[in-house]
Design a protein around this motif. Sequence first.
Motif, mmCIF file in Angstrom:
data_model
loop_
_atom_site.group_PDB
_atom_site.id
_atom_site.type_symbol
_atom_site.label_atom_id
_atom_site.label_comp_id
_atom_site.label_asym_id
_atom_site.label_seq_id
_atom_site.Cartn_x
_atom_site.Cartn_y
_atom_site.Cartn_z
ATOM 1 N N PHE A 215 -23.285 -30.256 15.340
ATOM 2 C CA PHE A 215 -22.383 -29.703 14.339
ATOM 3 C C PHE A 215 -22.926 -28.352 13.888
ATOM 4 C CE2 PHE A 215 -21.662 -34.246 14.041
ATOM 5 C CZ PHE A 215 -20.289 -34.344 13.870
ATOM 6 N N HIS A 216 -22.142 -27.307 14.065
ATOM 7 C CA HIS A 216 -22.511 -26.013 13.502
ATOM 8 C C HIS A 216 -22.123 -26.001 12.033
ATOM 9 C CE1 HIS A 216 -22.635 -23.642 17.550
ATOM 10 N NE2 HIS A 216 -23.750 -24.284 17.298
ATOM 11 N N ILE A 217 -23.067 -25.629 11.203
ATOM 12 C CA ILE A 217 -22.856 -25.675 9.761
ATOM 13 C C ILE A 217 -22.833 -24.259 9.191
ATOM 14 C CG2 ILE A 217 -23.745 -26.526 7.562
ATOM 15 C CD1 ILE A 217 -22.766 -28.749 9.418
ATOM 16 N N LYS A 218 -21.718 -23.935 8.541
ATOM 17 C CA LYS A 218 -21.537 -22.653 7.872
ATOM 18 C C LYS A 218 -20.827 -22.914 6.546
ATOM 19 C CE LYS A 218 -20.743 -20.536 12.426
ATOM 20 N NZ LYS A 218 -19.694 -20.044 13.342
ATOM 21 N N ASP A 219 -20.520 -21.852 5.839
ATOM 22 C CA ASP A 219 -19.689 -21.926 4.646
ATOM 23 C C ASP A 219 -18.796 -20.689 4.662
ATOM 24 O OD1 ASP A 219 -18.648 -22.791 2.213
ATOM 25 O OD2 ASP A 219 -20.607 -23.034 1.253
ATOM 26 N N TYR A 220 -17.820 -20.641 3.758
ATOM 27 C CA TYR A 220 -16.930 -19.482 3.778
ATOM 28 C C TYR A 220 -16.356 -19.195 2.406
ATOM 29 C CZ TYR A 220 -12.379 -21.789 3.175
ATOM 30 O OH TYR A 220 -11.299 -22.457 2.654
ATOM 31 N N GLU A 226 -8.207 -8.877 2.348
ATOM 32 C CA GLU A 226 -8.122 -8.748 3.799
ATOM 33 C C GLU A 226 -7.392 -9.919 4.449
ATOM 34 O OE1 GLU A 226 -11.704 -7.676 5.806
ATOM 35 O OE2 GLU A 226 -12.491 -6.554 4.092
ATOM 36 N N ASN A 227 -7.057 -10.926 3.635
ATOM 37 C CA ASN A 227 -6.341 -12.112 4.114
ATOM 38 C C ASN A 227 -7.074 -12.780 5.278
ATOM 39 O OD1 ASN A 227 -4.124 -13.915 3.913
ATOM 40 N ND2 ASN A 227 -3.138 -12.950 5.679
ATOM 41 N N LYS A 228 -8.359 -13.024 5.073
ATOM 42 C CA LYS A 228 -9.159 -13.634 6.136
ATOM 43 C C LYS A 228 -10.317 -14.425 5.549
ATOM 44 C CE LYS A 228 -11.827 -10.775 8.495
ATOM 45 N NZ LYS A 228 -12.289 -9.587 9.265
ATOM 46 N N VAL A 229 -10.817 -15.373 6.336
ATOM 47 C CA VAL A 229 -12.004 -16.130 5.941
ATOM 48 C C VAL A 229 -13.243 -15.326 6.327
ATOM 49 C CG1 VAL A 229 -10.869 -18.368 6.147
ATOM 50 C CG2 VAL A 229 -12.050 -17.414 8.123
ATOM 51 N N LYS A 230 -14.280 -15.435 5.506
ATOM 52 C CA LYS A 230 -15.534 -14.743 5.778
ATOM 53 C C LYS A 230 -16.694 -15.720 5.623
ATOM 54 C CE LYS A 230 -14.233 -9.991 4.679
ATOM 55 N NZ LYS A 230 -14.573 -8.756 3.907
ATOM 56 N N GLN A 231 -17.570 -15.699 6.597
ATOM 57 C CA GLN A 231 -18.696 -16.617 6.593
ATOM 58 C C GLN A 231 -19.720 -16.233 5.540
ATOM 59 O OE1 GLN A 231 -20.582 -17.187 10.408
ATOM 60 N NE2 GLN A 231 -22.377 -18.172 9.506
ATOM 61 N N VAL A 232 -20.272 -17.265 4.876
ATOM 62 C CA VAL A 232 -21.388 -17.102 3.944
ATOM 63 C C VAL A 232 -22.364 -18.252 4.207
ATOM 64 C CG1 VAL A 232 -20.011 -15.934 2.164
ATOM 65 C CG2 VAL A 232 -20.221 -18.439 2.132
ATOM 66 N N PRO A 233 -23.592 -18.167 3.702
ATOM 67 C CA PRO A 233 -24.550 -19.250 3.931
ATOM 68 C C PRO A 233 -24.105 -20.558 3.282
ATOM 69 C CG PRO A 233 -25.680 -17.239 3.258
ATOM 70 C CD PRO A 233 -24.220 -17.006 3.042
ATOM 71 N N PRO A 234 -24.485 -21.692 3.861
ATOM 72 C CA PRO A 234 -24.112 -22.993 3.299
ATOM 73 C C PRO A 234 -24.497 -23.119 1.831
ATOM 74 C CG PRO A 234 -25.054 -23.280 5.472
ATOM 75 C CD PRO A 234 -25.237 -21.834 5.121
ATOM 76 N N GLY A 235 -23.541 -23.586 1.031
ATOM 77 C CA GLY A 235 -23.768 -23.740 -0.400
ATOM 78 C C GLY A 235 -23.340 -22.552 -1.226
#
Length: 281
Positions: A215-220, A226-235
Amino acid sequence: MKIEFRTHDLGVRGLEPAVARVKGCGIDGVQLVAYKFMDELKYQPGQLNEENSRWIGDTLRANGIDVGLIGAYFNPVHSNPEKVANGIAVFKEYLTYCKNLGCNIVGSETGSFNDDKWTYNPLNRTEEALSRVTATFKELAEFAGERGVNIGMEGAAGHVCYNVQTLKRAIDGINLPNIKVIFDIYNYLDASNHADYLKILDEGLETFAGKICVFHIKDYVFDEAENKVKQVPPGKGVFDFDAILKRIKAYDKNAKLVLEGTTGENIVPCSAFLREKWNEV
């Protein structure tokens, strides 16, 4: 459960510094992408052999470092046939030596007609695209099967296998037992569906029962401008990790969680955050 990181996210170059970094951070293992952190290995065939692959694997094993997945990602629908051929050759080389490296799974995403950008192109969502991906990964799965190892396939919203069902169609079309799934909820999200991430996770766990290897674990966060999802660190985003990890734990209490894209000063606190959450749910 094991918490793992991609070797090139550790912020060091070379095998011995990577081992030291893993041990210093209390990480359980790695997603090994050798050519991205070892300067002596290039992204081309003829780089791995019996000696150096065994050295890498023995070093990791001696230090108690698990290898959850070997990455040899390539774009099977790239417009440059030489790049496709090179990617297939590299992938097969890693399949040949993956047991020496400490793992029996080599994985890749399914590519995009936007070539090196790996982003959405309307051609990605055609039957021709799915047929090409299925044929390429079937060749790889047959090659892997002859060596008693597995391939891992990963879907993403901007790629040919853009949701759970298209990835399932590819796997069903290949119809071989040695295909595993790399599951990344974030990868499937876009402006149209990001609020449904738990439904997507539930669909994936049901559809790929017994096949998910990592399982790849990310957050968003969702950028309204910009009407888009952006990755951030988990939590640090909107994911409900109590709900996510409870589902993953019920699916596989020995799951391998790879914090893909978590780097630098976020490595230790994000690892601690996930471990604490896992123990709570």
